[in-house]
Design a protein around this motif. Structure first.
Motif, PDB file in Angstrom:
ATOM      1  N   ALA A  44       7.982 -12.846   4.729  1.00  0.00           N
ATOM      2  CA  ALA A  44       8.528 -11.974   5.769  1.00  0.00           C
ATOM      3  C   ALA A  44       7.816 -10.621   5.763  1.00  0.00           C
ATOM      4  O   ALA A  44       7.487 -10.075   6.833  1.00  0.00           O
ATOM      5  N   ASP A  58       4.446 -11.227   7.337  1.00  0.00           N
ATOM      6  CA  ASP A  58       4.534 -11.383   8.791  1.00  0.00           C
ATOM      7  C   ASP A  58       4.733 -10.043   9.488  1.00  0.00           C
ATOM      8  O   ASP A  58       4.260  -9.832  10.612  1.00  0.00           O
ATOM      9  N   GLU A  59       5.459  -9.134   8.819  1.00  0.00           N
ATOM     10  CA  GLU A  59       5.720  -7.814   9.408  1.00  0.00           C
ATOM     11  C   GLU A  59       4.566  -6.841   9.188  1.00  0.00           C
ATOM     12  O   GLU A  59       4.626  -5.712   9.668  1.00  0.00           O
ATOM     13  N   ARG A  84       3.682  -5.515   6.377  1.00  0.00           N
ATOM     14  CA  ARG A  84       4.005  -4.491   5.375  1.00  0.00           C
ATOM     15  C   ARG A  84       3.195  -4.660   4.103  1.00  0.00           C
ATOM     16  O   ARG A  84       3.105  -3.730   3.294  1.00  0.00           O
TER      17      ARG A  84
END
Length: 428
Positions: free
Chosen positions: A140, A143-144, A146
């Motif tokens: 996640a 995907d972001e 970060r």
């Protein structure tokens, strides 16, 4: 052109503190399965073997391409319901769960189901790629945008998964269909391999060729050389022309092979009905024969009688060697202790989430960990999955990383509390 699968499944307990294998793997003529069980003190081995046991009936069903993905999805739902039934029947199993990758062959196509952070890769021609997407906290973040892919490989929270089979209605896997081609090589693996061995190294081993059995053995060996602390399980399968002689028997490894049962009865090879039952029975027989082997009688080679002088000089040599060994062990113990005290992990103490300094192990009477700081987060306030992760302990290389893990747990606790009204976020 009709195709067939040439396959091999292998597993190892790993070098960590786990005393039992919580992974399960199955490889058969039309079906490949890998499940990585989890749940702290709850039975991850029960979870993975239960799911494998529910899915193996698909092997040899000769399903059509239009029906295979639908039937695979239904089988995963049944397996998930079975987990709920087992947890309802035993409080000791509450909080268990498992990842799952399943590939079902139908003609020249593969129906694929995936949930969790176990992975499936394909080597096709000159291209190596991952064909599943991790359902994890780190994915996640990736995907972001970060974190980078390089940071994801070594992120201290890469073991935190966001979706697994836990018996809940919203445990839904990703489902897809793929075209299989002769020459394809597939790998299914648990994170005991992918978390400890670089993707480029895995690719290199798959490219070396050789039989799937040899490749699977090399993959497990490289994970152990990389000091994997987790159970490591792999399933390797080559897509070959159906006319190619393939003499595979169905193979069951890990926790599923240890639970050789159909219902509550032991499986007998003569009465086994499914490929999995037959493989489990054959595995049990092979293990029994291996464990029943007796060493040669006589206690080893006889030695020529020694003179008093040779016995005395031999004793001195052994005494000197013993002193060197004791000194080396003492140095190693000191270095190991200093290293351990530079580590941190998150666990629990008296029901509260706690940051520890050290490693969650003891060396004889000496403890290698101590409480660094306690938090105000009660373990019982966390969702059941994260309670299991805390019970298993979450490692961190620095105190700041441990603090970050605690804050992520706090976020999950808040989600649990705010979603408790409709039961969608928190499983008591």
């Amino acid at each position: 052109m009709p195709i067939a699968l040439h396959y091999a499944a292998r597993t190892d307990l790993g070098l960590g503190s786990k005393s039992r294998n919580e992974d399960s793997g199955y490889a058969g003529p039309d079906l490949l399965i890998l499940a990585d069980g989890m749940g702290g003190h709850a039975a991850g081995d029960v979870a993975s073997s239960t799911v494998v046991g529910e899915l193996v009936g698909l092997d040899g069903e000769n399903l059509g391409a239009d029906d295979a993905l639908h039937q695979l999805g239904k089988a995963v739902r049944r397996a998930n319901e079975r987990l709920r039934d087992e947890m309802d029947a035993s409080d000791d199993l509450e909080g268990m769960g498992t990842t799952l990758i399943a590939m079902l062959r139908t003609g020249t196509k593969l129906a694929l189901a995936n949930i969790g952070d176990s992975r499936a890769y394909i080597l096709r021609g000159g291209t190596f790629s991952q064909i599943t997407k991790d359902h994890s906290f780190v994915q996640a973040l990736l995907d972001e945008g970060r974190i980078s892919a390089e940071e994801a490989e070594h992120h201290p929270q890469r073991s935190l998964v966001t979706r697994v089979l836990t018996g809940r209605d919203d445990d839904i896997p990703d489902l897809s269909m793929r075209e299989a081609r002769i020459g394809d090589r597939y790998l299914l693996c648990s994170d005991g391999l992918s978390d400890y061995v670089a993707g480029s190294t895995i690719e290199g081993i798959l490219r070396e060729g050789g039989r799937p059995e040899e490749t699977a053995d090399r993959l497990v060996a490289i994970a152990l050389r990389a000091s994997t602390r987790d159970n490591v399980t792999v399933v390797v399968a080559d897509v070959v022309d159906q006319a190619t002689p393939v003499h595979n028997q169905p193979q069951v490894v890990g926790a599923a092979s240890a639970r050789h049962t159909a219902g509550d009865r032991a499986v007998d090879p003569a009465s086994a009905q499914t490929p999995a039952e037959k493989a489990a029975a054959l595995t049990r027989e092979a293990n029994t024969r291996a464990n029943g082997q007796q060493p040669p009688t006589g206690g080893g080679p006889l030695l020529a009688e020694e003179s008093p002088r040779s016995r005395r000089s031999g004793w001195l040599r052994w005494a000197g060697l013993g002193g060197v060994v004791v000194l080396a062990l003492g140095v190693a113990a000191f270095v190991g202790y200093r290293w351990s005290q530079q580590q941190f992990y998150v666990g629990q103490d008296r029901g509260m989430v706690t940051i520890y300094q050290g490693v969650p192990q003891d060396l004889g009477p000496f403890s290698l960990h101590s409480v660094d700081s306690k938090t105000d987060i009660a373990v019982t306030d966390l969702p059941s999955f994260y309670r299991g992760k805390v019970s298993d302990t979450l490692s961190a290389s620095t105190k700041n990383e441990a603090i970050g893990i605690v804050e992520d747990l706090r976020t999950e606790m808040v989600k649990c509390q705010t979603g408790a009204a409709d039961g969608s976020t928190c499983t008591p």
